[in-house]
Design an enzyme around this catalytic site. Structure first.
Site, mmCIF file in Angstrom:
data_model
loop_
_atom_site.group_PDB
_atom_site.id
_atom_site.type_symbol
_atom_site.label_atom_id
_atom_site.label_comp_id
_atom_site.label_asym_id
_atom_site.label_seq_id
_atom_site.Cartn_x
_atom_site.Cartn_y
_atom_site.Cartn_z
ATOM 1 N N LYS A 223 -14.187 -5.463 2.191
ATOM 2 C CA LYS A 223 -15.288 -6.113 1.572
ATOM 3 C C LYS A 223 -15.228 -7.638 1.530
ATOM 4 C CE LYS A 223 -15.763 -3.397 -1.884
ATOM 5 N NZ LYS A 223 -14.836 -2.795 -1.438
ATOM 6 N N ARG B 106 -1.545 -5.178 0.666
ATOM 7 C CA ARG B 106 -2.462 -6.314 0.285
ATOM 8 C C ARG B 106 -1.707 -7.235 -0.570
ATOM 9 N NH1 ARG B 106 -8.485 -5.529 -2.142
ATOM 10 N NH2 ARG B 106 -7.557 -4.163 -3.456
ATOM 11 N N ARG C 166 -1.821 -7.008 -6.860
ATOM 12 C CA ARG C 166 -2.671 -6.744 -7.704
ATOM 13 C C ARG C 166 -2.078 -5.339 -8.499
ATOM 14 N NH1 ARG C 166 -8.723 -6.671 -5.587
ATOM 15 N NH2 ARG C 166 -8.812 -4.945 -6.799
ATOM 16 N N ARG D 35 -8.925 5.071 -7.488
ATOM 17 C CA ARG D 35 -9.930 4.484 -7.219
ATOM 18 C C ARG D 35 -10.867 4.824 -6.271
ATOM 19 N NH1 ARG D 35 -7.302 -1.155 -5.973
ATOM 20 N NH2 ARG D 35 -9.402 -1.900 -5.918
HETATM 21 P P1 ADP Z 1 -11.878 -4.772 -0.382
HETATM 22 O O1 ADP Z 1 -12.498 -6.178 -0.994
HETATM 23 O O2 ADP Z 1 -12.846 -4.100 0.107
HETATM 24 O O3 ADP Z 1 -11.290 -4.390 -1.531
HETATM 25 P P2 ADP Z 1 -9.946 -6.258 1.082
HETATM 26 O O4 ADP Z 1 -10.926 -7.399 1.799
HETATM 27 O O5 ADP Z 1 -9.188 -6.968 -0.034
HETATM 28 O O6 ADP Z 1 -10.976 -5.044 0.785
HETATM 29 O O7 ADP Z 1 -9.078 -5.797 2.163
HETATM 30 C C1 ADP Z 1 -8.004 -4.846 1.896
HETATM 31 C C2 ADP Z 1 -6.714 -5.139 2.524
HETATM 32 O O8 ADP Z 1 -6.934 -4.833 4.052
HETATM 33 C C3 ADP Z 1 -6.353 -6.732 2.697
HETATM 34 O O9 ADP Z 1 -4.978 -6.638 2.553
HETATM 35 C C4 ADP Z 1 -6.941 -7.270 3.887
HETATM 36 O O10 ADP Z 1 -6.082 -8.341 4.244
HETATM 37 C C5 ADP Z 1 -6.957 -6.075 4.730
HETATM 38 N N1 ADP Z 1 -8.032 -5.874 5.641
HETATM 39 C C6 ADP Z 1 -9.268 -6.445 5.676
HETATM 40 N N2 ADP Z 1 -9.853 -6.195 6.864
HETATM 41 C C7 ADP Z 1 -9.038 -5.573 7.452
HETATM 42 C C8 ADP Z 1 -9.017 -4.945 9.053
HETATM 43 N N3 ADP Z 1 -10.190 -4.842 9.603
HETATM 44 N N4 ADP Z 1 -8.024 -4.753 9.651
HETATM 45 C C9 ADP Z 1 -6.899 -4.586 8.904
HETATM 46 N N5 ADP Z 1 -6.782 -4.978 7.844
HETATM 47 C C10 ADP Z 1 -7.837 -5.513 7.097
HETATM 48 P P1 AMP Z 2 -12.442 -5.157 -6.729
HETATM 49 O O1 AMP Z 2 -11.787 -6.444 -7.016
HETATM 50 O O2 AMP Z 2 -13.705 -5.324 -6.287
HETATM 51 O O3 AMP Z 2 -11.673 -4.179 -5.988
HETATM 52 O O4 AMP Z 2 -12.533 -4.615 -8.416
HETATM 53 C C1 AMP Z 2 -11.442 -4.296 -9.292
HETATM 54 C C2 AMP Z 2 -11.728 -3.745 -10.316
HETATM 55 O O5 AMP Z 2 -12.677 -4.196 -11.096
HETATM 56 C C3 AMP Z 2 -12.523 -2.021 -9.787
HETATM 57 O O6 AMP Z 2 -11.678 -1.305 -9.818
HETATM 58 C C4 AMP Z 2 -13.311 -2.022 -11.162
HETATM 59 O O7 AMP Z 2 -12.376 -1.468 -12.245
HETATM 60 C C5 AMP Z 2 -13.808 -3.330 -11.657
HETATM 61 N N1 AMP Z 2 -15.005 -3.611 -10.939
HETATM 62 C C6 AMP Z 2 -15.331 -4.495 -10.018
HETATM 63 N N2 AMP Z 2 -16.786 -4.579 -9.807
HETATM 64 C C7 AMP Z 2 -17.229 -3.653 -10.742
HETATM 65 C C8 AMP Z 2 -18.288 -3.130 -10.941
HETATM 66 N N3 AMP Z 2 -19.250 -3.507 -10.214
HETATM 67 N N4 AMP Z 2 -18.765 -1.986 -11.774
HETATM 68 C C9 AMP Z 2 -17.717 -1.735 -12.474
HETATM 69 N N5 AMP Z 2 -16.156 -1.986 -12.180
HETATM 70 C C10 AMP Z 2 -16.052 -3.051 -11.301
#
Ligand code: ADP
Ligand code: AMP
Length: 213
Positions: free
Chosen positions: A13, A127, A160, A171
């Site tokens: 995302k 990541r 992270r 999660r």
């Molecule tokens: P989210 O925001 O949904 O938690 P991220 O955008 O941080 O996910 O992506 C999670 C991990 O996967 C990151 O290390 C990112 O670089 C990698 N990633 C994202 N999209 C792809 C893809 N299409 N193929 C492979 N790796 C990806």
């Molecule tokens: P993210 O960076 O989106 O993966 O979020 C990291 C963490 O922040 C999540 O695992 C939750 O603990 C908290 N968090 C982020 N967005 C929300 C939300 N909309 N509602 C509740 N918790 C959230």
């Protein structure tokens, strides 16, 4: 253009939201980034959020909804935004729908990035994040130019604390229980679009752009 990104933690995302924000000139609003900035800054909000985030749980709606609605009321959001990580519960989605309706507005798209759980676990273990500008990398799929250094701002990348394998499992189960029902919610609203998130990064973005036009 008002967009919501849906998908499991690690589905991509944030990666896609940053590219959307850049292409369409709208702000990328990540509730996770806002919480992390508050934790780093030692604010009251950060203190409240930290214990939940570290356990892989959701920060309570009472804290999260107000924070997000305040953010999208800011001037830079007046022509739209891409929300990343919000909503994550049905009450969050309902509050957003209601707040927008009060201003005669509505969301344009909810884009669901579909990735199976086993794939997610691989992604999360690789990541790396920039603690300063929020950029996200992957040691194999999206490596920075210089190992462990942010391409954008030169900061040292971190793992992270909530990307530990055991927290990732928690999660994912929180996602399936509390967030996945949003897919049906936005389908009902007629704005759900689905993208195959197992494809490589540029291909996922190509599909997103086909949707957004
Ligand atoms: P989210 O925001 O949904 O938690 P991220 O955008 O941080 O996910 O992506 C999670 C991990 O996967 C990151 O290390 C990112 O670089 C990698 N990633 C994202 N999209 C792809 C893809 N299409 N193929 C492979 N790796 C990806
Ligand atoms: P993210 O960076 O989106 O993966 O979020 C990291 C963490 O922040 C999540 O695992 C939750 O603990 C908290 N968090 C982020 N967005 C929300 C939300 N909309 N509602 C509740 N918790 C959230």
């Amino acid at each position: 253009m008002k967009i919501v990104m849906l998908g499991a933690p690690g589905a991509g995302k944030g990666t896609q939201a940053i590219k959307i924000a850049d292409k369409y000139g709208i702000p990328h609003v990540s509730t996770g980034d806002i919480f992390r900035a508050n934790i780093k800054g030692g604010t009251e909000l950060g203190k409240k959020a930290k214990s939940y985030i570290d356990k892989g749980e959701l920060v309570p709606d009472e804290v999260t909804i107000g924070m997000l609605l305040d953010r999208i009321a800011e001037e830079d959001c007046k022509d739209g935004y891409v929300l990343d990580g919000f909503p994550r519960t049905i009450p969050q989605a309902e509050s957003l729908t209601k707040a927008l309706a009060e201003k005669g507005e509505k969301l344009d798209y909810a884009i669901d990035i579909e990735v199976p759980d086993d794939n997610i676990v691989k992604r999360m273990s690789g990541r790396r994040a920039c603690p300063k500008c929020g950029a996200t990398y992957h040691i194999v799929y999206a490596a920075p130019k210089v190992p462990n250094v942010c391409d954008n701002c030169g900061s040292e990348l971190i793992i992270r604390s909530d990307d530990k394998p055991e927290t990732v499992q928690d999660r994912l189960s929180v996602y399936h229980k509390q967030t996945e029902p949003l897919i049906a919610y936005y389908k009902e609203e007629g704005i759900l679009r689905t993208v195959d998130g197992t494809q490589d990064l540029p291909k996922v973005f190509e599909d997103v752009v086909k949707i957004l036009g």
